[in-house]
Design a protein around this motif. Structure first.
Motif, PDB file in Angstrom:
ATOM      1  N   THR A  28       7.757  36.065  30.398  1.00 46.99           N
ATOM      2  CA  THR A  28       7.111  34.991  29.642  1.00 46.99           C
ATOM      3  C   THR A  28       5.791  35.476  29.044  1.00 46.99           C
ATOM      4  OG1 THR A  28       8.094  33.344  31.128  1.00 46.99           O
ATOM      5  CG2 THR A  28       6.248  32.627  29.774  1.00 46.99           C
ATOM      6  N   LEU A  29       5.021  36.228  29.828  1.00 46.42           N
ATOM      7  CA  LEU A  29       3.776  36.795  29.300  1.00 46.42           C
ATOM      8  C   LEU A  29       4.057  37.733  28.135  1.00 46.42           C
ATOM      9  CD1 LEU A  29       1.859  37.664  32.604  1.00 46.42           C
ATOM     10  CD2 LEU A  29       1.399  35.761  31.049  1.00 46.42           C
ATOM     11  N   MET A  30       5.059  38.590  28.299  1.00 44.64           N
ATOM     12  CA  MET A  30       5.350  39.613  27.301  1.00 44.64           C
ATOM     13  C   MET A  30       5.877  39.016  26.009  1.00 44.64           C
ATOM     14  SD  MET A  30       7.471  43.129  27.939  1.00 44.64           S
ATOM     15  CE  MET A  30       9.041  42.331  28.262  1.00 44.64           C
ATOM     16  N   THR A  31       6.655  37.928  26.116  1.00 44.28           N
ATOM     17  CA  THR A  31       7.329  37.389  24.938  1.00 44.28           C
ATOM     18  C   THR A  31       6.601  36.205  24.320  1.00 44.28           C
ATOM     19  OG1 THR A  31       9.423  38.042  25.972  1.00 44.28           O
ATOM     20  CG2 THR A  31       9.561  36.551  24.092  1.00 44.28           C
ATOM     21  N   THR A 245       5.555  48.796  23.348  1.00 48.12           N
ATOM     22  CA  THR A 245       6.710  48.504  22.505  1.00 48.12           C
ATOM     23  C   THR A 245       7.349  47.170  22.867  1.00 48.12           C
ATOM     24  OG1 THR A 245       7.148  50.886  22.403  1.00 48.12           O
ATOM     25  CG2 THR A 245       8.893  49.418  21.643  1.00 48.12           C
ATOM     26  N   LEU A 246       7.624  46.987  24.143  1.00 48.57           N
ATOM     27  CA  LEU A 246       8.309  45.764  24.585  1.00 48.57           C
ATOM     28  C   LEU A 246       7.472  44.526  24.293  1.00 48.57           C
ATOM     29  CD1 LEU A 246       9.761  46.912  28.034  1.00 48.57           C
ATOM     30  CD2 LEU A 246      10.875  46.901  25.795  1.00 48.57           C
ATOM     31  N   SER A 247       6.169  44.606  24.543  1.00 50.78           N
ATOM     32  CA  SER A 247       5.299  43.467  24.306  1.00 50.78           C
ATOM     33  C   SER A 247       5.142  43.191  22.818  1.00 50.78           C
ATOM     34  CB  SER A 247       3.931  43.730  24.942  1.00 50.78           C
ATOM     35  OG  SER A 247       3.100  42.606  24.837  1.00 50.78           O
ATOM     36  N   LEU A 248       5.044  44.229  22.015  1.00 52.93           N
ATOM     37  CA  LEU A 248       4.856  44.069  20.575  1.00 52.93           C
ATOM     38  C   LEU A 248       6.085  43.468  19.916  1.00 52.93           C
ATOM     39  CD1 LEU A 248       3.259  44.510  17.971  1.00 52.93           C
ATOM     40  CD2 LEU A 248       4.054  46.880  17.967  1.00 52.93           C
ATOM     41  N   LYS A 249       7.234  44.101  20.125  1.00 55.04           N
ATOM     42  CA  LYS A 249       8.438  43.582  19.466  1.00 55.04           C
ATOM     43  C   LYS A 249       8.861  42.247  20.075  1.00 55.04           C
ATOM     44  CE  LYS A 249      12.068  45.963  22.207  1.00 55.04           C
ATOM     45  NZ  LYS A 249      12.833  44.761  22.575  1.00 55.04           N
ATOM     46  N   GLY A 250       8.759  42.127  21.422  1.00 60.33           N
ATOM     47  CA  GLY A 250       9.147  40.880  22.067  1.00 60.33           C
ATOM     48  C   GLY A 250       8.288  39.716  21.624  1.00 60.33           C
ATOM     49  N   GLY A 251       6.988  39.951  21.483  1.00 59.25           N
ATOM     50  CA  GLY A 251       6.091  38.894  21.048  1.00 59.25           C
ATOM     51  C   GLY A 251       6.264  38.509  19.600  1.00 59.25           C
ATOM     52  N   MET A 252       6.745  39.422  18.774  1.00 59.49           N
ATOM     53  CA  MET A 252       6.920  39.154  17.350  1.00 59.49           C
ATOM     54  C   MET A 252       8.253  38.489  17.026  1.00 59.49           C
ATOM     55  SD  MET A 252       4.574  39.657  15.138  1.00 59.49           S
ATOM     56  CE  MET A 252       2.927  40.382  15.018  1.00 59.49           C
ATOM     57  N   TYR A 253       9.234  38.581  17.905  1.00 57.03           N
ATOM     58  CA  TYR A 253      10.560  38.035  17.594  1.00 57.03           C
ATOM     59  C   TYR A 253      10.499  36.555  17.203  1.00 57.03           C
ATOM     60  CZ  TYR A 253      13.163  42.116  19.374  1.00 57.03           C
ATOM     61  OH  TYR A 253      13.703  43.362  19.567  1.00 57.03           O
ATOM     62  N   VAL A 254       9.737  35.761  17.964  1.00 54.66           N
ATOM     63  CA  VAL A 254       9.706  34.329  17.691  1.00 54.66           C
ATOM     64  C   VAL A 254       9.113  34.046  16.304  1.00 54.66           C
ATOM     65  CG1 VAL A 254       7.473  34.004  18.863  1.00 54.66           C
ATOM     66  CG2 VAL A 254       9.070  32.078  18.630  1.00 54.66           C
ATOM     67  N   TYR A 255       8.101  34.820  15.900  1.00 57.68           N
ATOM     68  CA  TYR A 255       7.522  34.660  14.567  1.00 57.68           C
ATOM     69  C   TYR A 255       8.499  35.129  13.488  1.00 57.68           C
ATOM     70  CZ  TYR A 255       3.140  34.150  17.165  1.00 57.68           C
ATOM     71  OH  TYR A 255       2.152  33.729  18.027  1.00 57.68           O
ATOM     72  N   TYR A 256       9.267  36.174  13.792  1.00 48.74           N
ATOM     73  CA  TYR A 256      10.263  36.715  12.864  1.00 48.74           C
ATOM     74  C   TYR A 256      11.319  35.663  12.547  1.00 48.74           C
ATOM     75  CZ  TYR A 256      13.822  40.121  11.215  1.00 48.74           C
ATOM     76  OH  TYR A 256      14.756  40.817  10.493  1.00 48.74           O
ATOM     77  N   PHE A 257      11.773  34.951  13.565  1.00 54.33           N
ATOM     78  CA  PHE A 257      12.794  33.924  13.345  1.00 54.33           C
ATOM     79  C   PHE A 257      12.225  32.686  12.672  1.00 54.33           C
ATOM     80  CE2 PHE A 257      15.579  36.455  15.851  1.00 54.33           C
ATOM     81  CZ  PHE A 257      16.867  36.013  15.542  1.00 54.33           C
ATOM     82  N   LEU A 420      -1.950  43.424  20.106  1.00 63.61           N
ATOM     83  CA  LEU A 420      -1.497  43.810  18.767  1.00 63.61           C
ATOM     84  C   LEU A 420      -0.752  42.672  18.075  1.00 63.61           C
ATOM     85  CD1 LEU A 420      -0.278  47.490  19.282  1.00 63.61           C
ATOM     86  CD2 LEU A 420      -2.162  46.724  17.822  1.00 63.61           C
ATOM     87  N   VAL A 421       0.064  41.932  18.835  1.00 58.73           N
ATOM     88  CA  VAL A 421       0.771  40.792  18.239  1.00 58.73           C
ATOM     89  C   VAL A 421      -0.220  39.822  17.624  1.00 58.73           C
ATOM     90  CG1 VAL A 421       2.199  38.761  18.722  1.00 58.73           C
ATOM     91  CG2 VAL A 421       2.790  40.944  19.761  1.00 58.73           C
ATOM     92  N   ALA A 422      -1.162  39.349  18.446  1.00 59.88           N
ATOM     93  CA  ALA A 422      -2.140  38.385  17.941  1.00 59.88           C
ATOM     94  C   ALA A 422      -3.055  39.014  16.897  1.00 59.88           C
ATOM     95  CB  ALA A 422      -2.964  37.832  19.102  1.00 59.88           C
ATOM     96  N   GLY A 423      -3.431  40.294  17.113  1.00 54.52           N
ATOM     97  CA  GLY A 423      -4.324  40.963  16.162  1.00 54.52           C
ATOM     98  C   GLY A 423      -3.685  41.179  14.800  1.00 54.52           C
ATOM     99  N   LEU A 452       6.524  49.768  13.796  1.00 52.07           N
ATOM    100  CA  LEU A 452       5.532  50.084  14.829  1.00 52.07           C
ATOM    101  C   LEU A 452       6.164  50.286  16.208  1.00 52.07           C
ATOM    102  CD1 LEU A 452       2.522  47.794  13.793  1.00 52.07           C
ATOM    103  CD2 LEU A 452       2.946  50.193  13.243  1.00 52.07           C
ATOM    104  N   PRO A 453       7.076  49.418  16.669  1.00 52.21           N
ATOM    105  CA  PRO A 453       7.695  49.688  17.971  1.00 52.21           C
ATOM    106  C   PRO A 453       8.601  50.911  17.981  1.00 52.21           C
ATOM    107  CG  PRO A 453       8.627  47.706  16.981  1.00 52.21           C
ATOM    108  CD  PRO A 453       7.438  48.078  16.171  1.00 52.21           C
ATOM    109  N   THR A 454       9.148  51.277  16.825  1.00 48.41           N
ATOM    110  CA  THR A 454       9.918  52.520  16.747  1.00 48.41           C
ATOM    111  C   THR A 454       9.017  53.721  17.035  1.00 48.41           C
ATOM    112  OG1 THR A 454      11.449  51.591  15.116  1.00 48.41           O
ATOM    113  CG2 THR A 454      11.328  53.984  15.251  1.00 48.41           C
TER     114      THR A 454
END
Length: 488
Positions: A28-31, A245-257, A420-423, A452-454
């Motif tokens: 939950t924290l990561m995503t 990587t996991l925190s960056l991409k996981g946190g961005m998924y919800v914004y992506y959708f 990085l997600v919030a920034g 970036l996560p790549t």
């Protein structure tokens, strides 16, 4: 040292429940932490970035301290098991407080969020570092250790499935459409379940590897051994970049959708694959049972996001099923590096998809999940191998301080990735009040969940060249330590 016994299935399951408990909160924290701060608690993105980074790094630097404490803990239950018992209730309580939303002013919200986040990550360290170190003393058999890691990460994937596929629907259901109330109620359920599972872990596990009575090293000696241990340094860097990587991409998924993918195309895709009919049938079933309040939300992005994560997690679990076989045959290091690199290529593919390429988005996520799933259990098993390497080389065992690298890397990666997600959102002008974000903002979201996560995954793969414990070395270390322990 004591004999290294085989471990039962019930002990493997009991141990794995501890990771399920921790990951209900960690995932939950990561995503969702950045999303919770920006869109639910209404903290500005730049401020949220600072809270996540500063709070997480404080927790990260506490880990070596916790490692020293845990290695010097001596009770009738062992070194590490008692910490799981002592921290179970505080961990659940702090998780609930961190996702509560008291009605403070702007400054009060910032102080509350920062304070509760720091306390949560400190308690997490006091619980999860000893829990992780416990895997290094339950058994000295590397095949059994690989098996234990596989059980453990099936539990991790189950927690990840619950959080990433079901948390947003649960938030809307348990809050009756109110995300603020929904987060509090959902995390409250997670906290209770987590406390119970941590207690089960304490009751069902046993520490079998104990340092010899002659071992009595100083803290200075422990840290000196660490920084002479090249595999430990490599794993520290690998862990940091993996969790970035996991925190960056996981946190961005919800914004992506919510902001990039075309809602009409997504709705059509969900209808074409039968998801909408399945949900309608589920809602009808719940209605017939009298559970009208538990209907699946109608929001298209929430449904798409949940199914996207569910597909990736299911294929991760399939990948975990291959992990032990490949690791036993080819060695952890090589299998870990190859699978992680292939999963990185799948992330890069997202950069080239249009908002209407829904099928390709889902297929890439499933392939990414499969390859990443192969690598997942090996990360923790390799840290346990580093503890063996340290004992083999120095004739001293300091399991918790070795595992502090993992938890430090986890916390540092979570902090940097979450920040990085919030920034990035702040840098590209994200405004949660807008129904449609600017093209610049959408471009930043797309970049942050693909390119970036790549890059950060590939940095982790590069660090493996300095790890040094290949299949041949694994066998040599296991054989020699086994002989020493028999003599002891």
């Amino acid at each position: 040292m004591s004999n290294q016994n085989k471990i039962s299935i019930s002990e493997k399951i009991g141990y794995s429940l501890g990771d399920l408990a921790a990951n209900l909160i960690f995932q939950t924290l990561m995503t969702f932490l950045a999303f919770f701060y920006t869109d639910v608690y209404k903290i500005p993105p730049a401020t949220a970035s600072a809270i996540i980074f500063a709070g997480g790094m404080i927790g990260a630097f506490f880990n070596p301290v916790m490692g020293v404490i845990a290695d010097r803990t001596n009770t009738k239950w062992g070194k590490f098991r008692p910490w799981i018992l002592w921290t179970a209730v505080p961990f659940g309580a702090m998780a609930l407080l961190a996702f509560s939303t008291p009605d403070f002013g702007p400054n009060g919200k910032i102080i509350y969020a920062f304070t509760t986040y720091i306390l949560l990550v400190l308690v997490y360290s006091a619980s999860n570092l000893p829990y992780s170190a416990l895997s290094g003393v339950i058994t000295g058999d590397m095949a059994e250790r690989n098996s234990l890691s596989s059980y453990r990460f099936v539990a991790v994937m189950l927690a990840q499935f619950i959080v990433q596929a079901l948390l947003l629907p649960l938030v809307l259901i348990l809050g009756d459409g109110d995300k603020t109330l929904g987060f509090e109620n959902t995390i409250g359920v997670f906290a209770v379940v987590g406390v119970v599972f941590l207690l089960i872990t304490f009751l069902t596990t046993k520490e079998r590897i104990t340092p010899s009575s002659e071992q009595n090293t100083s803290v200075k000696q422990d840290f000196s051994d660490l920084f002479k241990n090249r595999p430990w340094i490599a794993m520290l860097l690998i862990t940091i970049f993996i969790f970035i990587t996991l925190s960056l991409k996981g946190g961005m998924y919800v914004y992506y959708f919510e902001n990039y993918l075309d809602a009409k195309a997504l709705s059509g895709f969900l209808n074409d694959i039968g998801f909408n009919n399945f949900i309608q049938g589920l809602n009808n079933l719940l209605t017939n049972m009298g559970l009208v309040g538990f209907h699946w939300p109608e929001d298209v992005s929430t449904s798409g996001f949940s199914l996207f994560n569910a597909g990736g997690i299911i294929f991760m679990i399939i990948g975990i099923g291959f992990s032990k076989h490949f690791a036993d045959k080819f060695g952890k290091r090589d299998v870990f590096g190859i699978s992680l690199f292939l999963s990185a290529l799948c992330l890069l593919a997202f950069y080239f998809y249009s908002p209407k390429s829904i099928a390709l988005v889902f297929i890439s996520q499933m392939i990414h999940g499969f390859f990443y799933g192969i690598s997942t259990p090996l990360l923790w098993a390799m840290i346990a191998d580093v503890a063996d390497y340290s004992e083999w080389k120095n004739n001293r065992r300091a399991t918790a301080i070795i595992f502090s690298a993992m938890i430090f890397g986890l916390k540092a990666g979570l902090s940097i990735g979450g920040a990085l997600v919030a920034g990035i959102l702040a840098m590209y002008g994200y405004n949660e009040q807008l129904l449609t974000q600017t093209p610049e903002t959408i471009g930043g979201i797309k970049l942050a969940m693909s390119v970036l996560p790549t890059l950060t995954f590939c940095v982790s793969v590069t660090c493996l060249f300095f790890y040094g414990i290949d299949k041949k070395k694994e066998v040599e270390i296991e054989r020699e330590l086994s002989e020493r322990r028999k003599i002891a």
